[in-house]
Design an enzyme around this catalytic site. Structure first.
Site, PDB file in Angstrom:
ATOM      1  CG  ASP A   1      -1.735   1.216   1.404  1.00  0.00           C
ATOM      2  OD1 ASP A   1      -2.427   1.587   0.438  1.00  0.00           O
ATOM      3  OD2 ASP A   1      -1.696   1.817   2.497  1.00  0.00           O
TER       4      ASP A   1
ATOM      5  CG  ASP B   1      -1.863   7.761   0.637  1.00  0.00           C
ATOM      6  OD1 ASP B   1      -0.986   8.641   0.632  1.00  0.00           O
ATOM      7  OD2 ASP B   1      -2.691   7.620  -0.286  1.00  0.00           O
TER       8      ASP B   1
END
Length: 226
Positions: free
Chosen positions: A18, A20
């Site tokens: 991922d 953020d």
């Protein structure tokens, strides 16, 4: 390192990352932009901010404004994405992210993010981080996390079975998506421990990577709180 300190060892053949909250700390801009959005729509930012992380904006909007047509959510999200892409003040790397990305350079890996390609490029550049060659962004999928589509697409593109993938995530939606894909999940950061990941680290500084002779990736984790 293994043999010299307490920790947890996990192995995998591919790493799905991922962005953020996992590689990039963008909380400052996320909270700024979404707080302004909340006020514009007559919502309390204190109710909005806890649910915005880890999924596409239109999906968050659909939860918060359930009576609004889906087309309006998508249009509003396009405008919000433009705001977020232009606003990089306070965007910094998660501690250890640059070293981690360097360590996995020759390991099968992918960026799997709810951001679109422009936002992902903007934030990774602002944080000074290398962008993985394989990127599964908002344009790549029809469904947002917590649906597992993005992680499954990344695994298929890398030619690795889901069970042999290790996901790195920070949000409830992301952890749920990784688990729904049949993958193990390393939770990163202060939010992640509440979502029952396979393992939880405070930052990527707590992760050491070693590539074994057979191509298996060995990761040694110092769990959060140790």
């Amino acid at each position: 390192m293994p043999g010299t300190s307490p920790g947890l060892r996990l192995t995998a053949r591919a790493l799905l990352l991922d962005m953020d909250g996992t590689l990039v700390d963008s909380d400052a801009v996320v909270e700024r932009v979404w707080s302004e959005w909340a006020v514009r729509h007559g919502l309390d930012p204190r109710d909005v901010l806890p649910v915005v992380h880890g999924r596409q904006g239109w999906a968050t909007m659909a939860e918060l404004l359930p009576d609004r047509p889906l087309a309006e959510h998508h249009a509003d999200n396009r405008a919000l994405l433009a705001e977020e892409t232009a606003d990089t003040a306070g965007v910094v790397p998660v501690p250890g992210a640059a070293r981690f990305l360097d360590a996995v350079r020759h390991v099968p890996h992918a960026l799997v993010t709810s951001a679109d390609a422009a936002l992902a490029g903007s934030r990774m550049a602002a944080a000074g981080l290398r962008v993985p060659e394989l990127r599964i962004t908002a344009e790549s999928v029809g469904l947002s996390k917590p649906d597992p589509e993005g992680f499954l697409k990344a695994a298929a593109a890398l030619g690795v079975a889901p069970a042999d993938c290790l996901v790195f995530e920070d949000s409830a939606a992301g952890v749920a998506a990784g688990r729904a894909a049949g993958m193990r999940v390393v939770g990163v950061g202060p939010r992640a421990g509440a979502f029952a990941p396979t393992a939880h680290v405070a930052t990527l500084e707590a992760v050491r990577v070693r590539v074994l002779a057979d191509g298996v990736v060995s990761l040694w984790l110092t769990p959060a709180g140790e």
